[in-house]
Design a protein around this motif. Structure first.
Motif, PDB file in Angstrom:
ATOM      1  N   ASN A   3       0.810  -1.217   0.000  1.00  0.00           N
ATOM      2  CA  ASN A   3       0.000   0.000   0.000  1.00  0.00           C
ATOM      3  C   ASN A   3       0.846   1.270   0.000  1.00  0.00           C
ATOM      4  OD1 ASN A   3      -2.296  -1.564   0.071  1.00  0.00           O
ATOM      5  ND2 ASN A   3      -2.443  -1.499   2.289  1.00  0.00           N
ATOM      6  N   LEU A   4       2.140   1.121   0.088  1.00  0.00           N
ATOM      7  CA  LEU A   4       3.031   2.277   0.134  1.00  0.00           C
ATOM      8  C   LEU A   4       3.484   2.662  -1.269  1.00  0.00           C
ATOM      9  CD1 LEU A   4       5.373   1.189   3.072  1.00  0.00           C
ATOM     10  CD2 LEU A   4       3.293   2.537   3.225  1.00  0.00           C
ATOM     11  N   THR A   5       3.772   3.928  -1.440  1.00  0.00           N
ATOM     12  CA  THR A   5       4.367   4.359  -2.709  1.00  0.00           C
ATOM     13  C   THR A   5       5.808   3.848  -2.757  1.00  0.00           C
ATOM     14  OG1 THR A   5       5.252   6.440  -1.858  1.00  0.00           O
ATOM     15  CG2 THR A   5       2.966   6.469  -2.676  1.00  0.00           C
ATOM     16  N   ASP A   6       6.430   3.935  -3.908  1.00  0.00           N
ATOM     17  CA  ASP A   6       7.817   3.499  -4.046  1.00  0.00           C
ATOM     18  C   ASP A   6       8.737   4.263  -3.104  1.00  0.00           C
ATOM     19  OD1 ASP A   6       7.106   1.666  -5.985  1.00  0.00           O
ATOM     20  OD2 ASP A   6       7.683   2.952  -7.658  1.00  0.00           O
ATOM     21  N   ILE A   7       8.520   5.562  -3.005  1.00  0.00           N
ATOM     22  CA  ILE A   7       9.356   6.396  -2.125  1.00  0.00           C
ATOM     23  C   ILE A   7       9.172   5.988  -0.670  1.00  0.00           C
ATOM     24  CG2 ILE A   7       9.709   8.746  -1.239  1.00  0.00           C
ATOM     25  CD1 ILE A   7       8.953   9.733  -4.073  1.00  0.00           C
ATOM     26  N   GLN A   8       7.924   5.819  -0.255  1.00  0.00           N
ATOM     27  CA  GLN A   8       7.650   5.443   1.131  1.00  0.00           C
ATOM     28  C   GLN A   8       8.254   4.076   1.454  1.00  0.00           C
ATOM     29  OE1 GLN A   8       3.433   5.674   0.704  1.00  0.00           O
ATOM     30  NE2 GLN A   8       3.320   7.789   1.424  1.00  0.00           N
ATOM     31  N   ALA A   9       8.059   3.118   0.567  1.00  0.00           N
ATOM     32  CA  ALA A   9       8.597   1.768   0.785  1.00  0.00           C
ATOM     33  C   ALA A   9      10.123   1.795   0.846  1.00  0.00           C
ATOM     34  CB  ALA A   9       8.123   0.833  -0.320  1.00  0.00           C
ATOM     35  N   ARG A  10      10.739   2.578  -0.040  1.00  0.00           N
ATOM     36  CA  ARG A  10      12.194   2.682  -0.057  1.00  0.00           C
ATOM     37  C   ARG A  10      12.714   3.260   1.262  1.00  0.00           C
ATOM     38  NH1 ARG A  10      12.952   5.766  -4.507  1.00  0.00           N
ATOM     39  NH2 ARG A  10      13.009   7.674  -3.296  1.00  0.00           N
ATOM     40  N   ILE A  12      11.174   3.279   4.281  1.00  0.00           N
ATOM     41  CA  ILE A  12      10.936   2.319   5.372  1.00  0.00           C
ATOM     42  C   ILE A  12      11.962   1.192   5.294  1.00  0.00           C
ATOM     43  CG2 ILE A  12       9.316   0.576   6.251  1.00  0.00           C
ATOM     44  CD1 ILE A  12       8.414   3.371   6.980  1.00  0.00           C
ATOM     45  N   HIS A  13      12.216   0.687   4.102  1.00  0.00           N
ATOM     46  CA  HIS A  13      13.192  -0.380   3.909  1.00  0.00           C
ATOM     47  C   HIS A  13      14.588   0.079   4.327  1.00  0.00           C
ATOM     48  CE1 HIS A  13      16.008  -2.885   1.523  1.00  0.00           C
ATOM     49  NE2 HIS A  13      15.174  -3.848   1.908  1.00  0.00           N
ATOM     50  N   ALA A  14      14.981   1.257   3.892  1.00  0.00           N
ATOM     51  CA  ALA A  14      16.305   1.773   4.234  1.00  0.00           C
ATOM     52  C   ALA A  14      16.452   1.953   5.740  1.00  0.00           C
ATOM     53  CB  ALA A  14      16.555   3.094   3.518  1.00  0.00           C
ATOM     54  N   ARG A  15      15.408   2.444   6.367  1.00  0.00           N
ATOM     55  CA  ARG A  15      15.475   2.737   7.801  1.00  0.00           C
ATOM     56  C   ARG A  15      15.474   1.482   8.657  1.00  0.00           C
ATOM     57  NH1 ARG A  15      17.250   4.439  11.964  1.00  0.00           N
ATOM     58  NH2 ARG A  15      16.008   5.499  13.529  1.00  0.00           N
ATOM     59  N   TYR A  16      14.555   0.570   8.384  1.00  0.00           N
ATOM     60  CA  TYR A  16      14.356  -0.553   9.305  1.00  0.00           C
ATOM     61  C   TYR A  16      14.936  -1.877   8.832  1.00  0.00           C
ATOM     62  CZ  TYR A  16      11.605   2.743  11.827  1.00  0.00           C
ATOM     63  OH  TYR A  16      11.227   3.849  12.531  1.00  0.00           O
ATOM     64  N   ILE A  17      15.138  -2.060   7.551  1.00  0.00           N
ATOM     65  CA  ILE A  17      15.752  -3.291   7.074  1.00  0.00           C
ATOM     66  C   ILE A  17      17.266  -3.096   6.927  1.00  0.00           C
ATOM     67  CG2 ILE A  17      15.802  -5.034   5.231  1.00  0.00           C
ATOM     68  CD1 ILE A  17      13.138  -4.902   6.867  1.00  0.00           C
ATOM     69  N   LEU A  18      17.651  -1.995   6.307  1.00  0.00           N
ATOM     70  CA  LEU A  18      19.073  -1.728   6.115  1.00  0.00           C
ATOM     71  C   LEU A  18      19.715  -1.030   7.307  1.00  0.00           C
ATOM     72  CD1 LEU A  18      18.983  -0.557   2.384  1.00  0.00           C
ATOM     73  CD2 LEU A  18      19.421  -2.854   3.291  1.00  0.00           C
ATOM     74  N   GLY A  19      18.892  -0.490   8.204  1.00  0.00           N
ATOM     75  CA  GLY A  19      19.402   0.145   9.421  1.00  0.00           C
ATOM     76  C   GLY A  19      20.048   1.500   9.208  1.00  0.00           C
ATOM     77  N   ALA A  27      20.341  12.406   2.841  1.00  0.00           N
ATOM     78  CA  ALA A  27      21.479  12.781   2.003  1.00  0.00           C
ATOM     79  C   ALA A  27      21.446  12.039   0.668  1.00  0.00           C
ATOM     80  CB  ALA A  27      22.788  12.486   2.734  1.00  0.00           C
ATOM     81  N   GLU A  28      21.107  10.756   0.700  1.00  0.00           N
ATOM     82  CA  GLU A  28      21.042   9.968  -0.532  1.00  0.00           C
ATOM     83  C   GLU A  28      19.956  10.476  -1.481  1.00  0.00           C
ATOM     84  OE1 GLU A  28      20.401   5.963   0.778  1.00  0.00           O
ATOM     85  OE2 GLU A  28      22.465   5.743   1.497  1.00  0.00           O
ATOM     86  N   GLU A  29      18.859  10.958  -0.907  1.00  0.00           N
ATOM     87  CA  GLU A  29      17.727  11.406  -1.713  1.00  0.00           C
ATOM     88  C   GLU A  29      17.740  12.900  -2.003  1.00  0.00           C
ATOM     89  OE1 GLU A  29      14.053  10.087  -0.034  1.00  0.00           O
ATOM     90  OE2 GLU A  29      14.603   7.987  -0.169  1.00  0.00           O
ATOM     91  N   VAL A  33      16.132  16.146   6.336  1.00  0.00           N
ATOM     92  CA  VAL A  33      15.911  15.094   7.319  1.00  0.00           C
ATOM     93  C   VAL A  33      14.472  15.138   7.821  1.00  0.00           C
ATOM     94  CG1 VAL A  33      16.600  14.197   9.582  1.00  0.00           C
ATOM     95  CG2 VAL A  33      18.333  15.070   8.012  1.00  0.00           C
ATOM     96  N   SER A  34      13.929  16.343   7.990  1.00  0.00           N
ATOM     97  CA  SER A  34      12.565  16.457   8.518  1.00  0.00           C
ATOM     98  C   SER A  34      11.532  15.853   7.567  1.00  0.00           C
ATOM     99  CB  SER A  34      12.212  17.905   8.846  1.00  0.00           C
ATOM    100  OG  SER A  34      12.250  18.698   7.684  1.00  0.00           O
ATOM    101  N   VAL A  35      11.741  15.984   6.260  1.00  0.00           N
ATOM    102  CA  VAL A  35      10.817  15.392   5.288  1.00  0.00           C
ATOM    103  C   VAL A  35      10.880  13.868   5.368  1.00  0.00           C
ATOM    104  CG1 VAL A  35      10.379  15.068   2.815  1.00  0.00           C
ATOM    105  CG2 VAL A  35      10.813  17.349   3.716  1.00  0.00           C
ATOM    106  N   VAL A  36      12.080  13.328   5.413  1.00  0.00           N
ATOM    107  CA  VAL A  36      12.242  11.872   5.505  1.00  0.00           C
ATOM    108  C   VAL A  36      11.657  11.369   6.815  1.00  0.00           C
ATOM    109  CG1 VAL A  36      13.927   9.992   5.642  1.00  0.00           C
ATOM    110  CG2 VAL A  36      14.252  11.844   3.994  1.00  0.00           C
TER     111      VAL A  36
END
Length: 58
Positions: A3-10, A12-19, A27-29, A33-36
């Motif tokens: 149900n997430l957009t590509d940006i949202q999924a990316r 969440i994945h970066a934060r909680y799966i990749l740590g 910085a990568e995007e 920081v506040s938007v992320v």
């Protein structure tokens, strides 16, 4: 996460799966920081509500 957009999924994945830290994701995007942080926070809330409705969490 379907149900997430590509940006949202990316994010969440970066934060909680990749740590990754929020500052690293931002910085990568090329975003602030506040938007992320806001995106991650709001999507976690949506996911939590989804699982509560499905009775997957008490």
């Amino acid at each position: 996460m379907d149900n997430l957009t590509d940006i949202q999924a990316r994010r969440i994945h970066a934060r909680y799966i990749l740590g990754k830290k929020l500052v690293e994701i931002a910085a990568e995007e090329g975003m602030s920081v506040s938007v992320v942080q806001q995106t991650v926070k709001s999507q976690l809330k949506r996911m939590r509500n989804y699982f509560e409705r499905k009775k997957w969490r008490e």
